[in-house]
Design a protein around this motif. Structure first.
Motif, PDB file in Angstrom:
ATOM      1  N   GLY A 155       6.710   2.284  -9.167  1.00 22.02           N
ATOM      2  CA  GLY A 155       5.869   3.480  -9.094  1.00 22.02           C
ATOM      3  C   GLY A 155       4.669   3.291  -8.188  1.00 22.02           C
ATOM      4  O   GLY A 155       4.255   4.215  -7.465  1.00 22.02           O
ATOM      5  N   ILE A 156       4.108   2.100  -8.200  1.00 24.43           N
ATOM      6  CA  ILE A 156       2.980   1.786  -7.322  1.00 24.43           C
ATOM      7  C   ILE A 156       3.447   1.736  -5.868  1.00 24.43           C
ATOM      8  O   ILE A 156       2.791   2.262  -4.958  1.00 24.43           O
ATOM      9  N   ILE A 157       4.603   1.089  -5.625  1.00 19.30           N
ATOM     10  CA  ILE A 157       5.150   1.032  -4.267  1.00 19.30           C
ATOM     11  C   ILE A 157       5.368   2.441  -3.723  1.00 19.30           C
ATOM     12  O   ILE A 157       4.996   2.753  -2.586  1.00 19.30           O
ATOM     13  N   TYR A 158       5.976   3.303  -4.539  1.00 16.69           N
ATOM     14  CA  TYR A 158       6.256   4.677  -4.097  1.00 16.69           C
ATOM     15  C   TYR A 158       4.953   5.392  -3.738  1.00 16.69           C
ATOM     16  O   TYR A 158       4.850   6.017  -2.661  1.00 16.69           O
ATOM     17  N   ASP A 159       3.965   5.327  -4.608  1.00 16.38           N
ATOM     18  CA  ASP A 159       2.698   6.027  -4.342  1.00 16.38           C
ATOM     19  C   ASP A 159       2.032   5.492  -3.080  1.00 16.38           C
ATOM     20  O   ASP A 159       1.539   6.264  -2.248  1.00 16.38           O
ATOM     21  N   MET A 160       2.020   4.192  -2.911  1.00 16.73           N
ATOM     22  CA  MET A 160       1.364   3.615  -1.732  1.00 16.73           C
ATOM     23  C   MET A 160       2.087   4.000  -0.450  1.00 16.73           C
ATOM     24  O   MET A 160       1.457   4.216   0.581  1.00 16.73           O
ATOM     25  N   LYS A 161       3.427   4.079  -0.513  1.00 18.44           N
ATOM     26  CA  LYS A 161       4.207   4.402   0.689  1.00 18.44           C
ATOM     27  C   LYS A 161       4.104   5.877   1.066  1.00 18.44           C
ATOM     28  O   LYS A 161       4.018   6.220   2.248  1.00 18.44           O
ATOM     29  N   TYR A 162       4.181   6.746   0.064  1.00 23.65           N
ATOM     30  CA  TYR A 162       4.388   8.159   0.358  1.00 23.65           C
ATOM     31  C   TYR A 162       3.228   9.074  -0.028  1.00 23.65           C
ATOM     32  O   TYR A 162       2.947  10.035   0.680  1.00 23.65           O
ATOM     33  N   PRO A 164      -0.368   8.230  -1.478  1.00 25.42           N
ATOM     34  CA  PRO A 164      -1.443   7.419  -2.070  1.00 25.42           C
ATOM     35  C   PRO A 164      -2.492   8.239  -2.817  1.00 25.42           C
ATOM     36  O   PRO A 164      -3.165   7.716  -3.715  1.00 25.42           O
ATOM     37  N   GLN A 165      -2.604   9.515  -2.488  1.00 24.78           N
ATOM     38  CA  GLN A 165      -3.580  10.369  -3.163  1.00 24.78           C
ATOM     39  C   GLN A 165      -3.233  10.608  -4.634  1.00 24.78           C
ATOM     40  O   GLN A 165      -4.092  11.036  -5.424  1.00 24.78           O
ATOM     41  N   LEU A 166      -1.997  10.323  -5.027  1.00 24.97           N
ATOM     42  CA  LEU A 166      -1.594  10.532  -6.422  1.00 24.97           C
ATOM     43  C   LEU A 166      -2.399   9.690  -7.400  1.00 24.97           C
ATOM     44  O   LEU A 166      -2.491  10.016  -8.582  1.00 24.97           O
ATOM     45  N   ILE A 167      -3.002   8.620  -6.904  1.00 23.34           N
ATOM     46  CA  ILE A 167      -3.769   7.757  -7.789  1.00 23.34           C
ATOM     47  C   ILE A 167      -4.943   8.495  -8.436  1.00 23.34           C
ATOM     48  O   ILE A 167      -5.463   8.086  -9.481  1.00 23.34           O
ATOM     49  N   LEU A 168      -5.348   9.619  -7.831  1.00 24.55           N
ATOM     50  CA  LEU A 168      -6.456  10.418  -8.368  1.00 24.55           C
ATOM     51  C   LEU A 168      -5.991  11.506  -9.334  1.00 24.55           C
ATOM     52  O   LEU A 168      -6.830  12.117 -10.017  1.00 24.55           O
ATOM     53  N   GLU A 169      -4.698  11.757  -9.397  1.00 24.73           N
ATOM     54  CA  GLU A 169      -4.186  12.853 -10.218  1.00 24.73           C
ATOM     55  C   GLU A 169      -4.151  12.470 -11.695  1.00 24.73           C
ATOM     56  O   GLU A 169      -3.780  11.351 -12.052  1.00 24.73           O
ATOM     57  N   ASP A 170      -4.525  13.428 -12.551  1.00 26.66           N
ATOM     58  CA  ASP A 170      -4.489  13.186 -13.996  1.00 26.66           C
ATOM     59  C   ASP A 170      -3.087  12.805 -14.467  1.00 26.66           C
ATOM     60  O   ASP A 170      -2.925  11.966 -15.358  1.00 26.66           O
ATOM     61  N   SER A 171      -2.072  13.406 -13.854  1.00 24.41           N
ATOM     62  CA  SER A 171      -0.692  13.170 -14.269  1.00 24.41           C
ATOM     63  C   SER A 171      -0.247  11.730 -14.050  1.00 24.41           C
ATOM     64  O   SER A 171       0.729  11.277 -14.649  1.00 24.41           O
ATOM     65  N   GLU A 172      -0.956  11.017 -13.184  1.00 26.82           N
ATOM     66  CA  GLU A 172      -0.567   9.647 -12.834  1.00 26.82           C
ATOM     67  C   GLU A 172      -1.245   8.602 -13.714  1.00 26.82           C
ATOM     68  O   GLU A 172      -0.859   7.425 -13.706  1.00 26.82           O
TER      69      GLU A 172
END
Length: 268
Positions: A155-162, A164-172
């Motif tokens: 999940g971390i690899i996916y977010d970093m690759k595609y 990265p802004q998802l790290i700020l989302e509540d859902s994450e």
């Protein structure tokens, strides 16, 4: 049917073509995995592919002269696999069923059984155990079981690759907190999904009558830089693939992969 299973079934019913195309867009998973599996699978062998989606692996091994039966939760995946098999002039058999109940609809014994999907989506351990017990009851003594897991760090690899802004989302945050607390995760993701810590795979499988042959990263070291490597000339891609195959079982590099496969031999 439980609600979580229904959600997973609906997800794959709606995304059949995308799932078929996934291994073309991300080819290293298929290449590394089949190179490892080909050490054991020979023409004429009888294969049961449980959770095989739209049939990438089933059709590949049918083309190599194996007798393959595909089982998948998604009836649309099964329909697609049969149509694709006909188009490619192969002869897979396919049926829609829950991985926990395969032994109730099939009989006979198989040389090889694939579980490359059920461990992703059965959120409760007792259901993952049920799916493995069902598969093992259909596997010949001395036969091989191929079990795939989604690794926590994927999940971390996916977010970093595609994204990265998802790290700020509540859902994450629930998933991120599980990573930070060194826990596995079961819940909402691309659909309902289970992500396992790599150090939990072997203890989980120790309860089953299996002799470990391999535990390897299905993308090996290539997943984080996949896009860069695929943009290179063929000779560069080929060399990196060769290196990846040689490194795929190195424990210290396993978290570079998004998926891990355990190959075990049934011992009783």
């Amino acid at each position: 049917m439980e609600e979580n299973i229904r959600i997973v079934q609906k997800h794959y019913d709606q995304d059949v073509k995308e799932e078929w195309d996934r291994l073309e867009k991300h080819p290293f998973e298929f290449i590394v995995t089949t190179r490892m599996m080909n050490r054991y699978i020979k023409p004429g062998d009888k294969i049961l592919d449980i959770g095989g989606g739209p049939g990438r692996y089933s059709i590949y091994y049918t083309q190599k002269g194996c007798d393959v039966t595909l089982v998948d939760l998604s009836s649309e995946n099964v329909k697609f696999a049969l149509e694709k098999s006909k188009e490619l002039h192969t002869g897979i058999k396919a049926v829609s069923a829950d991985a926990r109940d395969v032994d109730k609809i099939l009989d006979g014994k198989y040389d090889h059984i694939f579980l490359m999907g059920p461990m992703y989506h059965l959120l409760r351990e007792k259901d993952r155990i049920a799916a493995l017990d069902s598969a093992l009851s259909l596997l010949k003594n001395g036969g091989f079981l191929y079990i795939s897991f989604i690794l926590m760090f994927s999940g971390i690899i996916y977010d970093m690759k595609y994204m990265p802004q998802l790290i700020l989302e509540d859902s994450e945050q629930t998933f991120l907190n599980a990573v930070l607390k060194d826990k596995s995760y079961a819940g909402d993701a691309f659909t309902k999904a289970f992500f396992i810590r790599q150090k939990d795979i072997l203890p989980f499988l120790a309860r089953f009558p299996l002799r470990k042959k391999h535990l390897f990263g299905q993308e090996s070291i290539l997943s984080p830089c996949e896009k860069n490597i695929l943009s290179q000339p063929d000779e560069v891609i080929d060399k990196w693939t060769e290196v990846a195959e040689k490194l795929c079982e190195r424990e210290e590099y396993l978290s570079y992969s998004e998926h891990a496969m355990y190959i075990g031999q049934k011992v009783r």
